[in-house]
Design a protein around this motif. Sequence first.
Motif, short mmCIF file in Angstrom:
data_model
loop_
_atom_site.label_atom_id
_atom_site.label_comp_id
_atom_site.label_asym_id
_atom_site.label_seq_id
_atom_site.Cartn_x
_atom_site.Cartn_y
_atom_site.Cartn_z
N ARG A 81 85.13 68.93 11.47
CA ARG A 81 84.18 69.00 10.48
C ARG A 81 83.99 70.49 10.12
N VAL A 82 83.71 70.76 8.98
CA VAL A 82 82.82 72.11 8.90
C VAL A 82 81.60 72.10 8.04
N VAL A 83 80.47 72.46 8.58
CA VAL A 83 79.15 72.30 8.01
C VAL A 83 78.42 73.66 7.77
N PRO A 84 77.59 73.67 6.80
CA PRO A 84 77.05 75.05 6.46
C PRO A 84 76.24 75.72 7.54
N TYR A 85 76.56 76.95 7.45
CA TYR A 85 75.95 77.82 8.62
C TYR A 85 75.18 79.01 7.86
N PRO A 86 73.99 79.59 8.38
CA PRO A 86 73.26 79.01 9.54
C PRO A 86 72.59 77.79 9.12
N SER A 87 72.58 77.32 7.88
CA SER A 87 71.86 76.06 7.34
C SER A 87 72.37 75.90 5.79
N GLU A 88 72.16 74.67 5.34
CA GLU A 88 72.37 74.52 3.79
C GLU A 88 71.62 75.27 3.00
N THR A 89 70.20 75.30 3.37
CA THR A 89 69.36 76.03 2.66
C THR A 89 70.11 77.82 2.37
N ALA A 90 70.17 78.22 3.48
CA ALA A 90 70.91 79.50 3.45
C ALA A 90 71.87 79.54 2.63
N ASN A 91 72.71 78.77 2.51
CA ASN A 91 73.88 78.56 1.41
C ASN A 91 73.58 78.38 -0.04
#
Length: 383
Positions: A81-91
């Motif tokens: 799994r690859v998840v947004p980092y540091p957060s979805e909002t930051a991306n």
Amino acid sequence: MQVERRRLLGGAAGLFAANLLGLRPARSEPGTGPLELFVAAQAPTTPTGLTLAPDGRMFLFMPRFDERTIFTAGEVFPDGRVVPYPSETANNPDPAKAGERLFHVPNGVVDRQGRLWLLDAGLMASSGEPVPGAAKLVCIDPATNATTRTIPLQDVVTKTSSLNDLRVDARPGREVAYITDQGQDGAGALIAVDLASGRALRRLSGHASTRSVEGTLKIVEGRVLLKRKANGTTSPIQGGANGLALSPDGTRLYYTPLISRRLYAVETAALLDPARDDAAVAETVRDLGEKGLTGGLAADSRDRVYLSLQEFDAIGRRDPDGRIEVIARDPNLVWPDTFWITADGWLYLTAAQANRRPEHNGGVDRQQPPYAIFRMRIDAGPA
């Protein structure tokens, strides 16, 4: 314990993924361990960059080439799994919050202090002017996942900039970073950043060593790499300064254009000295000769430079005496790109599949997720 657990799980996931992808045993040369699949990353699109933290956490970077890039920086988990980092909002790119959001991150590195630095080119697509204020370096503390610092790069980018690679030297008494700008028109440059002050200098802009070499033929997976439109028209690929590697003592920066077969080195003291003009910096550039067509570079503690040989689905290595050898190859190593060397002697790299992107295939996306992340043992640590 966290490091061992992550690596053991990663190895198990890699074995499962190898079966899933139908990978055959890779070939490696004496003096290195076999090339093995570490994890099959379920990235949303082309993963050009990666880095690892000392505790084994892996971060993956996917430039925002188009609207299909739903996030540009992610963390890879052992199950792929690859998840947004540091957060979805930051991306979530927002021109009104250009200094706070991540737009187009081609690469990032964890420095010797354990800080994660992200290079944001500030682009909303593979071409076009960087969003005002969006080009930057972002420093994140992986322990808290909080941004601790942002260094603007607005003053050293141009309307055709495409920032690409990053190296950070955070040894005692040093706080510096080096960046390549491959340029959308092939006229590249190097950027040197004093991290303590935030001062950034654009260097060797348009110099022969940072410029795309016209007429260079690049063949990947048996096909000439071109921009190919749906109507059948084609145009050549251009790519200036691209891969970067830092010598073990930090005095030399190795670099190469994407569309060039030559490797160069320049003195870092010259890059960092604001009193020296570009002509003075250029006097310290050395042409180290041919090395093949590559993307990412890396140097180890023995000053050997690793080469992502994209035409051959292979990894090469250049010794300090100039001798080059192929140390591993695998047909599944499609568009090898960024390397990362860990303190315990593992060389990691991405198989980015960038040649399979729609812009090279008449608008058809031929990428085949999951994306393989390989590793192999080497007899040295990071530079």
